[in-house]
Scaffold this motif. Structure first.
Motif, PDB file in Angstrom:
ATOM      1  N   THR A 494       0.841  -1.206   0.000  1.00 55.81           N
ATOM      2  CA  THR A 494       0.000   0.000   0.000  1.00 55.81           C
ATOM      3  C   THR A 494       0.872   1.250   0.000  1.00 55.81           C
ATOM      4  O   THR A 494       0.593   2.220  -0.733  1.00 55.81           O
ATOM      5  CB  THR A 494      -0.916   0.006   1.229  1.00 55.81           C
ATOM      6  N   ARG A 495       1.909   1.249   0.816  1.00 58.92           N
ATOM      7  CA  ARG A 495       2.790   2.415   0.867  1.00 58.92           C
ATOM      8  C   ARG A 495       3.462   2.647  -0.482  1.00 58.92           C
ATOM      9  O   ARG A 495       3.568   3.789  -0.962  1.00 58.92           O
ATOM     10  CB  ARG A 495       3.833   2.221   1.957  1.00 58.92           C
ATOM     11  N   ASN A 496       3.909   1.580  -1.116  1.00 58.39           N
ATOM     12  CA  ASN A 496       4.580   1.733  -2.398  1.00 58.39           C
ATOM     13  C   ASN A 496       3.617   2.185  -3.488  1.00 58.39           C
ATOM     14  O   ASN A 496       3.994   2.969  -4.366  1.00 58.39           O
ATOM     15  CB  ASN A 496       5.261   0.423  -2.790  1.00 58.39           C
ATOM     16  N   ALA A 497       2.383   1.697  -3.448  1.00 54.73           N
ATOM     17  CA  ALA A 497       1.394   2.188  -4.411  1.00 54.73           C
ATOM     18  C   ALA A 497       1.110   3.666  -4.171  1.00 54.73           C
ATOM     19  O   ALA A 497       0.880   4.432  -5.123  1.00 54.73           O
ATOM     20  CB  ALA A 497       0.115   1.364  -4.293  1.00 54.73           C
ATOM     21  N   ASP A 498       1.123   4.067  -2.895  1.00 56.36           N
ATOM     22  CA  ASP A 498       0.904   5.479  -2.562  1.00 56.36           C
ATOM     23  C   ASP A 498       2.064   6.338  -3.072  1.00 56.36           C
ATOM     24  O   ASP A 498       1.862   7.459  -3.566  1.00 56.36           O
ATOM     25  CB  ASP A 498       0.752   5.614  -1.053  1.00 56.36           C
ATOM     26  N   LEU A 499       3.290   5.822  -2.983  1.00 54.30           N
ATOM     27  CA  LEU A 499       4.439   6.546  -3.538  1.00 54.30           C
ATOM     28  C   LEU A 499       4.297   6.704  -5.043  1.00 54.30           C
ATOM     29  O   LEU A 499       4.614   7.763  -5.610  1.00 54.30           O
ATOM     30  CB  LEU A 499       5.732   5.801  -3.199  1.00 54.30           C
TER      31      LEU A 499
END
Length: 784
Positions: A494-499
């Motif tokens: 999720t964090r990487n998709a947000d980045l």
């Protein structure tokens, strides 16, 4: 019904002195005398004929060796005594609870002693030295008389002893004078044994009758409670035989089943509950579970089962235990049931509220994270791929700012509908909050498929919308990450998709960006913002704004919510939505939160004493053990009373906490500080939090306010449920985001305690707040 013995005297504790009537007259013996006299009830004629028979037998035995005149005289006296004694007792209903008195007990003792005196005489009718044959014959008859008396008056040992003792002593003396001392000893021993037997038998009689009365009392109590339960409770009782067929069907149960007690008698319980499914055998899972447990003769409790009554589905809560007789034989089941259809519907609605976004109907963040966890697990096990797409609407803020939140909400609903229309098997779309959406893809053959879907989403979202006669245009920025290569956990992916989403927004919107290891632009922005954030407190760049909170009933101001603002020379005005998460990630939230708390308390001291101030506290602050001491210090330095401070938390506090935050909140409540649960209904909405922590306020999200003002049945029902829940728990409710008069009127009609929103005032700096309390200038000064 009172027990035969009072609470002051248990049957097992009745002493011999009390049984014999030798205790203190003031001693509380309850109904003991009535208990002792009860065996004599209705036996007057038996005592009469037994006495007459013994008198005649004694007279017949004395005829051969005692003068006729003496025998006749004694016989006459004895018969007269029998009749007199019978007449004395026949008018007294011995042993009846209402009629028994100590006088009757004394009367029995006196007559026993009179009878003893009467039966002493035959031993001495031959003179001072009776013959051995005469003494032995008389002793045999009197012994028979003593045995008869012991059988009739066994519960009255004093009566027996008052007769047995004198007669035994007289017999022993007569036998001794007659030259048979051995028989005299036997007479004494027989008298003692018979007296001891009477005492022991009387004690056992008391114990037995007491146990009998206690059992009867308990049976009556249970019956009374069951009748009262049936008449006053919303539940009903049910019972089956050993073949699981209904028996003893009560009118309440018959009404609940939609039939008559006569028609339901003998009907299998499963048939009565299942309706049409009885013919097909396709029972619901819970009903099948209940049937299996009954088949195994197991108890069950609070089992929620779906039932069909009159063709309509209902939900019942059933509990039952097997019935066994005294030998352990299975007799069937006995249980209790209640209709919980409405409660079940409310629970389902609350559960849906906890997992689905109320505005769009899409899964919320929790549901999406759970689905992503399943997709990651399947991808790792099958050595395949999954994907997480993060979607942020472009130019949506302009719609809210120019046309208002109601129009923005309608636009979000249309966006959600278009997203749902693009979903295929193995895809899940949901709303993360605000204008952010996400899509989870299961079993992605190649990364290109995730990018193709993202482009189709952008094309669909970018088409024009018509909302309230306004033609609107928004776009979408999408970032995606492929699992497990870009992250093997929900948080990482999720964090990487947000980045990746930050990268797409940096490119100007309507762009798809994939996660790559080097997202320099986003990393640099975060680095710069974090660097500026670390010195913001020292440079005095933060400012608190205050939004009014009013009483719903009359619009009276009762407090303000403190809202932080950040203006940086390099970054400009930075939204709290951007720098607060960064402050939490970089562990800067504690000093910033402490500044907010101290500043808000200091400003609140300048307000009227009836106004309170609400301060938002993040989950990171509540994990700091020193937070409680910070709150105490802020109150002490400012002089603000704890009752004027309200701490606002969200449910994320409990999700990220192992119990320490809840304990800390309890400490704050113990100081008198108020506690508010913010954003209730938009996130996880677990009622367990309300049980764990004693909140004083529940804040209703704006999405429900807007829905209720539009007449949405679901929104109205949810607000009513929240208000009813808060009222029952002694809490107040604050509705957020009220912007129109219709919304305010709707919230008042639904019973909300407080209202907060643009209708009453936008967030304002502290100086503007003070202007509200400045007294109006005199007319002359104003003219000058």
């Amino acid at each position: 019904m009172k027990s035969l013995l009072t609470d002051h005297m248990d049957a097992d504790d009745v002493s011999v002195r009390t049984l014999l009537g030798l205790g203190s007259r003031r001693q509380d013996i309850g109904n003991l005398r009535q208990l002792q006299l009860a065996p004599l009830h209705g036996k007057g004629k038996l005592r009469l004929w037994a006495g007459v028979a013994m008198v005649l037998l004694a007279a017949f035995s004395m005829v051969s060796h005692v003068a006729w005149a003496l025998v006749t005289g004694w016989l006459t006296c004895a018969l007269i005594f029998c009749l007199w004694s019978y007449r004395s007792f026949i008018v007294r209903p011995l042993g009846e609870a209402r009629a028994t008195s100590p006088a009757e007990f004394a009367l029995c003792n006196r007559h026993a002693f009179y009878a003893a005196l009467l039966w002493i005489v035959p031993f001495w009718l031959q003179g001072p030295v009776p013959g051995a044959d005469h003494a032995l014959a008389t002793w045999a008859i009197t012994l028979l008389m003593m045995l008869t008396l012991a059988m009739i008056a066994h519960s009255l040992p004093s009566v027996c002893i008052l007769y047995i003792a004198p007669v035994s002593l007289s017999a022993a003396l007569a036998l001794t004078l007659a030259g048979t001392p051995q028989l005299a000893a036997v007479a004494i021993a027989a008298g003692l044994l018979l007296s001891g037997f009477c005492v022991r038998f009387a004690q056992n009689h008391v114990r037995f009758r007491r146990a009998e009365e206690t059992l009867h009392e308990k049976t009556e109590t249970v019956s009374l409670l069951l009748r009262e339960f049936e008449e006053t409770s919303a539940d009903w009782l049910w019972q089956t035989d050993n073949a699981r067929r209904l028996v003893h069907v009560s009118p309440r149960l018959a009404f609940a089943l939609g039939g008559t007690a006569e028609a339901l008698e003998g009907v299998p319980l499963l048939q009565a509950l299942s309706g049409d499914a009885w013919e097909t055998g396709q029972f619901p899972k819970n009903l099948h579970t209940m049937a299996e447990r009954m088949k195994r003769r197991e108890s069950f409790s609070n089992l929620i089962v779906p039932v069909t009554i009159g063709g309509k589905p209902r939900w019942w809560e059933l509990s039952a235990s097997p019935r066994l007789d005294e030998t352990g034989k299975f007799l069937g089941f006995r249980g209790v049931g209640s209709d919980v259809t409405e409660q079940h519907a409310t629970a389902e609605q609350i559960a849906r509220m906890a997992r689905f976004d109320n505005l769009t109907g899409l899964p919320n963040r929790l549901s999406l994270h759970e689905d992503l966890a399943r997709a990651l697990t399947q991808a790792i096990e099958a050595k395949s791929r999954c994907a997480m797409l993060m979607i942020d609407l472009d130019r949506f803020k302009a719609v809210n700012d120019t046309l208002g939140h109601p129009t923005g909400d309608k636009l979000l609903a249309q966006v959600a509908a278009r997203l749902k229309g693009l979903m295929e098997r193995g895809m899940t779309c949901g709303r993360l909050g605000g204008d952010e959406f996400a899509v989870v893809l299961h079993n992605v053959p190649a990364a290109s498929e995730a990018e193709d879907l993202a482009k189709r989403i952008i094309a669909a979202i970018s088409r024009p919308y018509v909302v309230d006669n306004h033609q609107l245009f928004v776009g979408a920025s999408i970032g995606y990450a492929i699992g497990p290569q870009d992250g093997s956990t929900v948080e990482t992916l999720t964090r990487n998709a947000d980045l990746a989403l930050y990268k797409s927004k940096d490119k100007g919107g309507n762009v798809v960006a994939a996660y790559v290891a080097s997202l320099h632009a986003q990393a640099e922005e975060r680095r710069v913002m974090e660097q500026e954030l670390r010195g913001a407190l020292d440079r005095g760049e933060f400012e608190l704004y205050y939004q009014p909170v009013v009483t719903a009933a009359d619009g009276t101001l009762n407090g303000f919510e403190a809202l932080i603002r950040w203006h940086n020379k390099t970054l400009g005005n930075v939204s709290p939505g951007r720098f607060i998460p960064l402050a939490e990630d970089s562990r800067l939230i504690s000093p910033i939160g402490e500044w907010v708390l101290r500043t808000a308390c200091h400003e609140a001291m300048k307000w009227p004493s009836n106004l309170k101030v609400a301060v938002n506290v993040s989950a990171e602050q509540l994990t700091d053990p020193a937070f409680a001491s910070v709150v105490v210090s802020a109150l002490a330095q400012s002089g603000l009373t704890p009752q004027r401070l309200e701490i606002e938390v969200t449910e994320s506090v409990f999700l990220r906490d192992g119990g320490g935050a809840a304990q800390l909140l309890d400490q704050l409540i113990g100081l008198g500080i108020r506690l508010s649960l913010d954003d209730f209904g938009t996130g996880y909405s677990s009622l367990g939090y309300l049980r764990k922590t004693q909140f004083s306020t529940i804040k209703v999200d704006r999405s429900f306010v807007v829905g209720a003002a539009k007449g949405s049945i679901e929104s109205i029902a949810i607000i009513r449920a929240v208000v009813a829940l808060a009222d029952s728990l002694g809490m107040s409710t604050t509705a957020e985001g009220a912007e129109t008069e219709i919304e305010v009127d709707t919230l008042r009609s639904l019973g909300c305690s407080n209202i907060q929103g643009y209708y009453y005032g936008r967030p304002m700096p502290a100086s503007d707040v003070m202007m509200l309390f400045r007294p109006p200038e005199p007319a002359a000064s104003a003219a000058a």
